[in-house]
Each structure stands twice: as C-alpha cells, then as structure tokens.
Design a protein around this motif. Structure first.
Motif, PDB file in Angstrom:
ATOM      1  N   GLU A 192       0.824  -1.210   0.000  1.00 20.46           N
ATOM      2  CA  GLU A 192       0.000   0.000   0.000  1.00 20.46           C
ATOM      3  C   GLU A 192       0.861   1.264   0.000  1.00 20.46           C
ATOM      4  O   GLU A 192       0.502   2.274  -0.612  1.00 20.46           O
ATOM      5  CB  GLU A 192      -0.949  -0.018   1.201  1.00 20.46           C
ATOM      6  N   LYS A 193       2.002   1.211   0.675  1.00 16.31           N
ATOM      7  CA  LYS A 193       2.908   2.370   0.663  1.00 16.31           C
ATOM      8  C   LYS A 193       3.390   2.656  -0.758  1.00 16.31           C
ATOM      9  O   LYS A 193       3.431   3.813  -1.199  1.00 16.31           O
ATOM     10  CB  LYS A 193       4.107   2.117   1.586  1.00 16.31           C
ATOM     11  N   ILE A 194       3.738   1.592  -1.474  1.00 22.28           N
ATOM     12  CA  ILE A 194       4.170   1.738  -2.863  1.00 22.28           C
ATOM     13  C   ILE A 194       3.036   2.317  -3.702  1.00 22.28           C
ATOM     14  O   ILE A 194       3.226   3.263  -4.476  1.00 22.28           O
ATOM     15  CB  ILE A 194       4.612   0.372  -3.451  1.00 22.28           C
ATOM     16  N   PHE A 195       1.869   1.753  -3.504  1.00 20.97           N
ATOM     17  CA  PHE A 195       0.691   2.176  -4.265  1.00 20.97           C
ATOM     18  C   PHE A 195       0.458   3.682  -4.127  1.00 20.97           C
ATOM     19  O   PHE A 195       0.284   4.405  -5.111  1.00 20.97           O
ATOM     20  CB  PHE A 195      -0.531   1.404  -3.765  1.00 20.97           C
ATOM     21  N   HIS A 225       8.226  -5.005  -8.273  1.00 23.29           N
ATOM     22  CA  HIS A 225       8.041  -6.140  -9.180  1.00 23.29           C
ATOM     23  C   HIS A 225       7.473  -7.348  -8.451  1.00 23.29           C
ATOM     24  O   HIS A 225       6.736  -8.132  -9.033  1.00 23.29           O
ATOM     25  CB  HIS A 225       9.371  -6.470  -9.866  1.00 23.29           C
ATOM     26  N   TYR A 226       7.813  -7.438  -7.183  1.00 22.47           N
ATOM     27  CA  TYR A 226       7.250  -8.556  -6.408  1.00 22.47           C
ATOM     28  C   TYR A 226       5.735  -8.402  -6.254  1.00 22.47           C
ATOM     29  O   TYR A 226       4.986  -9.345  -6.455  1.00 22.47           O
ATOM     30  CB  TYR A 226       7.919  -8.629  -5.033  1.00 22.47           C
ATOM     31  N   HIS A 227       5.290  -7.202  -5.931  1.00 21.61           N
ATOM     32  CA  HIS A 227       3.859  -6.998  -5.660  1.00 21.61           C
ATOM     33  C   HIS A 227       3.036  -6.678  -6.904  1.00 21.61           C
ATOM     34  O   HIS A 227       1.845  -6.945  -6.951  1.00 21.61           O
ATOM     35  CB  HIS A 227       3.677  -5.865  -4.645  1.00 21.61           C
ATOM     36  N   PHE A 228       3.676  -6.059  -7.906  1.00 18.47           N
ATOM     37  CA  PHE A 228       2.894  -5.608  -9.071  1.00 18.47           C
ATOM     38  C   PHE A 228       3.455  -6.097 -10.409  1.00 18.47           C
ATOM     39  O   PHE A 228       3.059  -5.586 -11.453  1.00 18.47           O
ATOM     40  CB  PHE A 228       2.811  -4.084  -9.089  1.00 18.47           C
ATOM     41  N   THR A 229       4.399  -7.029 -10.366  1.00 14.01           N
ATOM     42  CA  THR A 229       4.962  -7.631 -11.585  1.00 14.01           C
ATOM     43  C   THR A 229       5.873  -6.670 -12.364  1.00 14.01           C
ATOM     44  O   THR A 229       6.974  -7.027 -12.751  1.00 14.01           O
ATOM     45  CB  THR A 229       3.862  -8.149 -12.531  1.00 14.01           C
ATOM     46  N   TYR A 281       1.016   0.709 -12.427  1.00 13.82           N
ATOM     47  CA  TYR A 281       0.216   1.788 -13.017  1.00 13.82           C
ATOM     48  C   TYR A 281      -1.216   1.321 -13.286  1.00 13.82           C
ATOM     49  O   TYR A 281      -2.183   2.006 -12.935  1.00 13.82           O
ATOM     50  CB  TYR A 281       0.884   2.227 -14.319  1.00 13.82           C
ATOM     51  N   GLN A 282      -1.331   0.150 -13.882  1.00 12.21           N
ATOM     52  CA  GLN A 282      -2.649  -0.420 -14.158  1.00 12.21           C
ATOM     53  C   GLN A 282      -3.454  -0.607 -12.881  1.00 12.21           C
ATOM     54  O   GLN A 282      -4.656  -0.344 -12.843  1.00 12.21           O
ATOM     55  CB  GLN A 282      -2.513  -1.764 -14.883  1.00 12.21           C
ATOM     56  N   ALA A 283      -2.785  -1.085 -11.837  1.00 12.78           N
ATOM     57  CA  ALA A 283      -3.485  -1.304 -10.566  1.00 12.78           C
ATOM     58  C   ALA A 283      -4.071   0.009 -10.052  1.00 12.78           C
ATOM     59  O   ALA A 283      -5.195   0.051  -9.557  1.00 12.78           O
ATOM     60  CB  ALA A 283      -2.531  -1.892  -9.547  1.00 12.78           C
TER      61      ALA A 283
END
Lengths: 196, 196
Positions: free
Chosen positions: A5-8, A40-44, A50-52
């Motif tokens: 969530e922090k990354i997001f 890359h671990y959490h969002f590939t 970005y898509q998320a």
DNA sequence: ATCTATGTTGACCGCCCGGTTAATGTGATA
DNA sequence: TATCACATTAACCGGGCGGTCAACATAGAT
C-alpha cells in the motif's frame, strides 16, 4: 502500513505529478521507503503498478456513477446529480484527473482507459435519454451535452494551476469548488431551459 | 524540404502521438529521413526542438486570437467569435490540443505553457468584460464562463477517439465539426439569455 | 525448535537513451 | 579552381533505466 500500500500511494502521487515515463521505479521505492524490487514482487512490473492504480480509480468512479444513476427523476435532476457526483469525485481524487487526462492524450494504457470511459459515458447518456419523452428536449443532442459538461468539469481540475493564477485564489478550496459547481449547474439549467 | 523543417514536422507528429518522453531522437531522425545529430545541430537539444514546436503553435494561436478580439461587438458576438476561432484553430492544428493537454498535466515545459495560457485567457476575459456595461450579465462570472467554454472545446479534440466510438463516426469530419460548433454556440446563447 | 510460505534486500545486468565529436560533403563566392 | 562557412554523417560515450536474482528476515503452523 504494508509495503504494497505504501508503494501504491507513493506511485499514485508521483505518476499524477510527473507522468508514467518520467517516474522511475527508484523514485517510487524511495518515496515509499521500500525497495525497488518490491514493486516487481507486488505488481509484476512498473506498468502493472500503473494499471493497478488506474483500475482502482475506475472501480470507484463506476461505483459512484452507478449509485447516482439508479435514482429516477427529471432530466434536469439527473444531469445535476451526475454533475455533483463528478465534481465531488474529482475533488476527492485529485490524481485521477491528471492521470486520465494525460493517458487519454497518448499513454500506452490508452485503450483500456477508453473502454472504461465509453462504458461510463454510455451509462450516463442512456440515463439522460430515458429521463425525458422524445417530445421534450428534442433539440438537445445527449452526446454533445455530455461532452460539454464533462469538458467543463474535468478542465477545471486539470487546469487548476492556470485557474489559480486567473482567480488569484486556490481553485480547489471549498468555497471555489462550490462556486464552480454552482456555475456548472447554472449552465445545465440554462441549456435545458433554452431547449425545453 | 530542408532537414530542419523535416525534423520539425516529424517531431510534431511523434510528440503529439506519443508524448515527449516516449519519443526518441532516433525515431525522429528516422521518421524525417535525417540524422540524429542534426536535431542537436539545428535545435541544440531534444527539449529545444520541443520548445520550438510549442513556440510556433503559441505564436499562431496568439495571432489568431488577437485578430478576432480587436473587432468590437456585443458580448454574445465576441464570445461566438472566440469560439469560432478556437474550434477552427484546433481543427487545423490537431497536434496542438494533444501536446498542450499533456504538457499542462505535468510536462517539464509546463511553466512556459501556463504563461502563454494565462496571457491568452486574460486577453479573452478582458474583451468579454469590456463588451458589456456592468449592469448586464452581472450574474455571469467571466472566468467561470471562459473555463467552461474552453473545456467544452478542447475536450472535444483531446477525447476525439472516445467521441468517435460514442458517435460511431469521425468527430473531426467537416459535418461533425460543424455540429460541434453549432452545439457550443447554442450553449453560449443559452447561458447569455439565462443571465441577461 | 523446525519448517515453510511470504516478504524484503542490495547487487547486478543489458539495453537504450540523449548527447558529442571528428571527419566529410556541399555549394556560393571570389 | 581554391576557399570557407555551413550542413551532414557514423561511430562512440556515459548514465540511468526497468528488471532479475540469490540471499536473508520474519512469523505462524507443526
């Protein structure tokens, strides 16, 4: 807060300010106090992240619009309700307008955004058309009307820095947002009266 | 055509389609059948080339607007003239809307664009205000009006791909552009009548 | 205490970018 | 035809990018 969530949230801010290309995964990692590899671990991939972000916005927006459009009412009331909902959504999700506006003018995720957009627009158009018998407002083209009000609203947010210098006060303040809403509602009233 | 102009035109097309960051100097060189190093020879840098493109657009637009605004006339006529001029300009300079819209949402040349924008906007606002004695249209906020009509117009061009799927025909065809212009002029008429 | 699935890290990789440079071409002038 | 300013080219460079990976941390289940 967990790393994901922090990354997001950091990415949402950086993407909205600087755009997709100009934002690096290293910046995102630093701004979120996490590690670059975690993206890359959490969002590939950077694109996946970005898509998320886009998907979350579109889910929220669609839900908001659907909540407003199920209610019955006269054309003017429905139009006013959609205007209210859109302005509120953009005011509460300030990254959204910037990201969408930039993406629609040529990002790599353009097609997906256009799909969402079409879906929402057609939903609104249908609701507006259903609201009045063919005889009334027969001079109003629902598509043209939608484009106009959508443009009026989103431009206020994407151009907020220009507008700040025009108004010499913060366009996103509570008072100025209320003024803007009032103006757009006045326009809706005017056009419906003129055509009704 | 000389290399300088070939580069200029290829870059204009590529920047407008893919954005500044996503366009590489190699692409520009290839698309213009010239050499990458020539970009730096003629324009100093990739940014310099971009600025040159922006400057040409803004020169043309400012000139166009000034030509329209010197004419006297009632508020409605002036507003209609500006609407006409803006729609025609965007229809004839299709890269412009894409580039400006993308840049205003966060490009590196943002400040310069905002300066131009403010200048043009204030010119229009002054012309509109001067057109009517204080007593008339006193309920219309000129800034709000400008934002609204600007948004109505530019959104039609930046969202042309979305609109194409809504209308199921080319939004930039002569017929559809005429329709759009008519709609916006109708809106202008409606709001002035409502407030007059 | 051990195992295991999940989360996290820094070091590393190859690619492609914008920009530079030295050599070469070109065409008007005298 | 020799000159000279301007235009053009291919080869090259360092840097920063997205992405990968093997090693390590953590904590809940057994």
């Amino acid at each position: 807060m967990e790393a994901r969530e922090k990354i997001f949230q950091a990415a949402d801010r950086l993407f909205s300010v600087n755009g997709f290309d100009a934002t690096t995964t290293r910046e995102i990692a630093e701004a979120s106090n996490t590690n670059k590899a975690l993206i890359h671990y959490h969002f590939t991939s950077k694109r996946g992240l970005y898509q998320a972000i886009l998907d979350r916005y579109f889910d929220n927006l669609s839900e908001t619009l659907q909540g407003v459009l199920v209610k019955n009412g006269a054309t003017g009331d429905r139009l006013a309700a959609v205007i209210e909902a859109y302005v509120n959504f953009l005011a509460n999700n300030r990254s959204y307008a910037l990201i969408v506006q930039r993406e629609i003018t040529g990002g790599a995720g353009r097609e997906r955004i256009i799909e969402h957009m079409i879906h929402n627009f057609q939903m609104i158009i249908t609701a507006l058309r259903d609201a009045y018998p063919e005889s009334d407002y027969r001079n109003i083209d629902a598509e043209q009307l939608l484009i106009s009000f959508y443009g009026m609203i989103i431009t206020y947010f994407t151009y907020s820095d220009v507008i700040e210098r025009l108004l010499k006060s913060d366009p996103l303040s509570r008072a100025n947002l209320a003024k803007r809403k009032e103006h757009v509602l006045m326009m809706a009233d005017a056009v419906l009266k003129a055509a009704g």
